[in-house]
Design a protein around this motif. Structure first.
Motif, PDB file in Angstrom:
ATOM      1  N   LYS A  36     -27.395  21.035 -17.382  1.00 47.24           N
ATOM      2  CA  LYS A  36     -27.801  20.631 -18.721  1.00 47.24           C
ATOM      3  C   LYS A  36     -29.180  19.991 -18.645  1.00 47.24           C
ATOM      4  CE  LYS A  36     -26.372  17.810 -22.619  1.00 47.24           C
ATOM      5  NZ  LYS A  36     -25.356  16.923 -23.165  1.00 47.24           N
ATOM      6  N   ILE A  37     -30.127  20.558 -19.361  1.00 42.02           N
ATOM      7  CA  ILE A  37     -31.491  20.013 -19.394  1.00 42.02           C
ATOM      8  C   ILE A  37     -31.594  18.964 -20.499  1.00 42.02           C
ATOM      9  CG2 ILE A  37     -33.945  20.569 -19.674  1.00 42.02           C
ATOM     10  CD1 ILE A  37     -32.531  21.704 -17.090  1.00 42.02           C
ATOM     11  N   ASN A  38     -31.055  19.282 -21.665  1.00 42.97           N
ATOM     12  CA  ASN A  38     -30.967  18.334 -22.774  1.00 42.97           C
ATOM     13  C   ASN A  38     -29.814  18.788 -23.671  1.00 42.97           C
ATOM     14  OD1 ASN A  38     -32.020  20.319 -24.584  1.00 42.97           O
ATOM     15  ND2 ASN A  38     -34.101  19.719 -24.037  1.00 42.97           N
ATOM     16  N   LEU A  60     -29.007  25.790 -18.241  1.00 46.78           N
ATOM     17  CA  LEU A  60     -29.358  26.971 -17.457  1.00 46.78           C
ATOM     18  C   LEU A  60     -28.379  27.150 -16.320  1.00 46.78           C
ATOM     19  CD1 LEU A  60     -30.912  26.033 -14.590  1.00 46.78           C
ATOM     20  CD2 LEU A  60     -32.649  25.406 -16.235  1.00 46.78           C
ATOM     21  N   SER A  61     -28.397  28.362 -15.760  1.00 46.09           N
ATOM     22  CA  SER A  61     -27.518  28.676 -14.638  1.00 46.09           C
ATOM     23  C   SER A  61     -28.055  29.883 -13.900  1.00 46.09           C
ATOM     24  CB  SER A  61     -26.094  28.985 -15.125  1.00 46.09           C
ATOM     25  OG  SER A  61     -26.069  30.221 -15.808  1.00 46.09           O
ATOM     26  N   GLY A  62     -27.365  30.183 -12.815  1.00 44.64           N
ATOM     27  CA  GLY A  62     -27.595  31.437 -12.127  1.00 44.64           C
ATOM     28  C   GLY A  62     -26.896  32.550 -12.892  1.00 44.64           C
ATOM     29  N   SER A  63     -26.811  33.702 -12.278  1.00 44.35           N
ATOM     30  CA  SER A  63     -26.249  34.886 -12.907  1.00 44.35           C
ATOM     31  C   SER A  63     -24.872  34.634 -13.509  1.00 44.35           C
ATOM     32  CB  SER A  63     -26.162  35.996 -11.862  1.00 44.35           C
ATOM     33  OG  SER A  63     -25.844  37.203 -12.478  1.00 44.35           O
ATOM     34  N   LEU A  64     -24.593  35.305 -14.621  1.00 46.24           N
ATOM     35  CA  LEU A  64     -23.333  35.150 -15.341  1.00 46.24           C
ATOM     36  C   LEU A  64     -22.538  36.441 -15.329  1.00 46.24           C
ATOM     37  CD1 LEU A  64     -24.846  33.462 -18.518  1.00 46.24           C
ATOM     38  CD2 LEU A  64     -23.584  32.311 -16.688  1.00 46.24           C
ATOM     39  N   ASN A  65     -21.211  36.314 -15.295  1.00 45.65           N
ATOM     40  CA  ASN A  65     -20.399  37.504 -15.527  1.00 45.65           C
ATOM     41  C   ASN A  65     -20.044  37.532 -17.017  1.00 45.65           C
ATOM     42  OD1 ASN A  65     -17.909  36.061 -16.006  1.00 45.65           O
ATOM     43  ND2 ASN A  65     -17.691  35.827 -13.795  1.00 45.65           N
ATOM     44  N   LEU A  66     -19.437  38.612 -17.465  1.00 49.11           N
ATOM     45  CA  LEU A  66     -19.189  38.772 -18.900  1.00 49.11           C
ATOM     46  C   LEU A  66     -18.185  37.754 -19.436  1.00 49.11           C
ATOM     47  CD1 LEU A  66     -19.247  42.663 -19.125  1.00 49.11           C
ATOM     48  CD2 LEU A  66     -21.132  41.033 -19.425  1.00 49.11           C
ATOM     49  N   ALA A  67     -17.197  37.361 -18.643  1.00 46.18           N
ATOM     50  CA  ALA A  67     -16.224  36.352 -19.077  1.00 46.18           C
ATOM     51  C   ALA A  67     -16.893  34.990 -19.276  1.00 46.18           C
ATOM     52  CB  ALA A  67     -15.094  36.247 -18.061  1.00 46.18           C
ATOM     53  N   GLU A  68     -17.894  34.698 -18.467  1.00 44.65           N
ATOM     54  CA  GLU A  68     -18.601  33.414 -18.592  1.00 44.65           C
ATOM     55  C   GLU A  68     -19.388  33.348 -19.894  1.00 44.65           C
ATOM     56  OE1 GLU A  68     -19.118  32.223 -13.916  1.00 44.65           O
ATOM     57  OE2 GLU A  68     -20.487  33.715 -14.774  1.00 44.65           O
ATOM     58  N   LEU A  69     -19.825  34.488 -20.403  1.00 45.66           N
ATOM     59  CA  LEU A  69     -20.513  34.500 -21.696  1.00 45.66           C
ATOM     60  C   LEU A  69     -19.581  34.008 -22.796  1.00 45.66           C
ATOM     61  CD1 LEU A  69     -22.399  37.892 -21.372  1.00 45.66           C
ATOM     62  CD2 LEU A  69     -23.411  35.600 -21.263  1.00 45.66           C
ATOM     63  N   ALA A  70     -18.332  34.438 -22.750  1.00 46.13           N
ATOM     64  CA  ALA A  70     -17.346  33.985 -23.733  1.00 46.13           C
ATOM     65  C   ALA A  70     -17.123  32.476 -23.623  1.00 46.13           C
ATOM     66  CB  ALA A  70     -16.038  34.743 -23.564  1.00 46.13           C
ATOM     67  N   LYS A  71     -17.117  31.953 -22.406  1.00 43.44           N
ATOM     68  CA  LYS A  71     -16.965  30.503 -22.212  1.00 43.44           C
ATOM     69  C   LYS A  71     -18.146  29.750 -22.814  1.00 43.44           C
ATOM     70  CE  LYS A  71     -14.189  30.849 -18.040  1.00 43.44           C
ATOM     71  NZ  LYS A  71     -14.142  30.647 -16.590  1.00 43.44           N
ATOM     72  N   GLY A  87     -31.021  30.639 -11.119  1.00 37.97           N
ATOM     73  CA  GLY A  87     -31.278  29.530 -12.019  1.00 37.97           C
ATOM     74  C   GLY A  87     -32.696  29.019 -12.132  1.00 37.97           C
ATOM     75  N   PRO A  88     -33.518  29.021 -11.083  1.00 32.63           N
ATOM     76  CA  PRO A  88     -34.815  28.353 -11.182  1.00 32.63           C
ATOM     77  C   PRO A  88     -35.911  29.096 -11.949  1.00 32.63           C
ATOM     78  CG  PRO A  88     -34.510  29.194  -8.964  1.00 32.63           C
ATOM     79  CD  PRO A  88     -33.217  29.415  -9.725  1.00 32.63           C
ATOM     80  N   ARG A  89     -35.736  30.362 -12.287  1.00 33.99           N
ATOM     81  CA  ARG A  89     -36.772  31.076 -13.044  1.00 33.99           C
ATOM     82  C   ARG A  89     -36.828  30.655 -14.485  1.00 33.99           C
ATOM     83  NH1 ARG A  89     -35.893  37.271 -11.533  1.00 33.99           N
ATOM     84  NH2 ARG A  89     -34.208  36.402 -10.333  1.00 33.99           N
ATOM     85  N   ILE A  90     -35.826  29.981 -14.944  1.00 33.21           N
ATOM     86  CA  ILE A  90     -35.754  29.591 -16.339  1.00 33.21           C
ATOM     87  C   ILE A  90     -36.614  28.366 -16.568  1.00 33.21           C
ATOM     88  CG2 ILE A  90     -34.199  28.802 -18.153  1.00 33.21           C
ATOM     89  CD1 ILE A  90     -33.794  31.717 -17.428  1.00 33.21           C
TER      90      ILE A  90
END
Length: 100
Positions: free
Chosen positions: A5-7, A12-23, A97-100
């Motif tokens: 959490k930045i604010n 931000l995070s590293g790569s996500l799977n499709l189930a994590e998008l729903a979360k 994660g760090p490219r964001i």
């Protein structure tokens, strides 16, 4: 999924799977920014599939592919535009994660 959490309106995070998008949707995220270049890894989900999934969940999808430490002025402007509405909660991701 390990999120940083930045604010109150950006994480931000590293790569996500499709189930994590729903979360993320359940956590109140409105916008997903994908900064990962298609084809970085053989098992990687394509930007098109991310977009279909994100939009089917009712979130906005923004694809800004960048290489690490190679941020064009256009990419920076697009990123700024994607996070500029403080009323929206935004989550950005790339491979680790760090490219964001």
């Amino acid at each position: 999924m390990e999120c940083k959490k930045i604010n109150d309106s950006f994480s931000l995070s590293g790569s996500l799977n499709l189930a994590e998008l729903a979360k993320l949707k359940q956590q109140g995220i409105d916008v997903i920014i994908n900064s990962r270049i298609d084809g970085e890894a053989p098992e990687q989900i394509s930007s098109d599939e991310y977009q279909r999934t994100v939009e089917s969940l009712g979130m906005r999808y923004v694809f800004i592919p960048v290489k690490s430490l190679e941020y064009s002025a256009t990419a920076i402007k697009r990123f700024h535009a994607a996070i500029s509405n403080p009323a929206l909660k935004v989550h950005g991701f790339c491979r680790s994660g760090p490219r964001i």
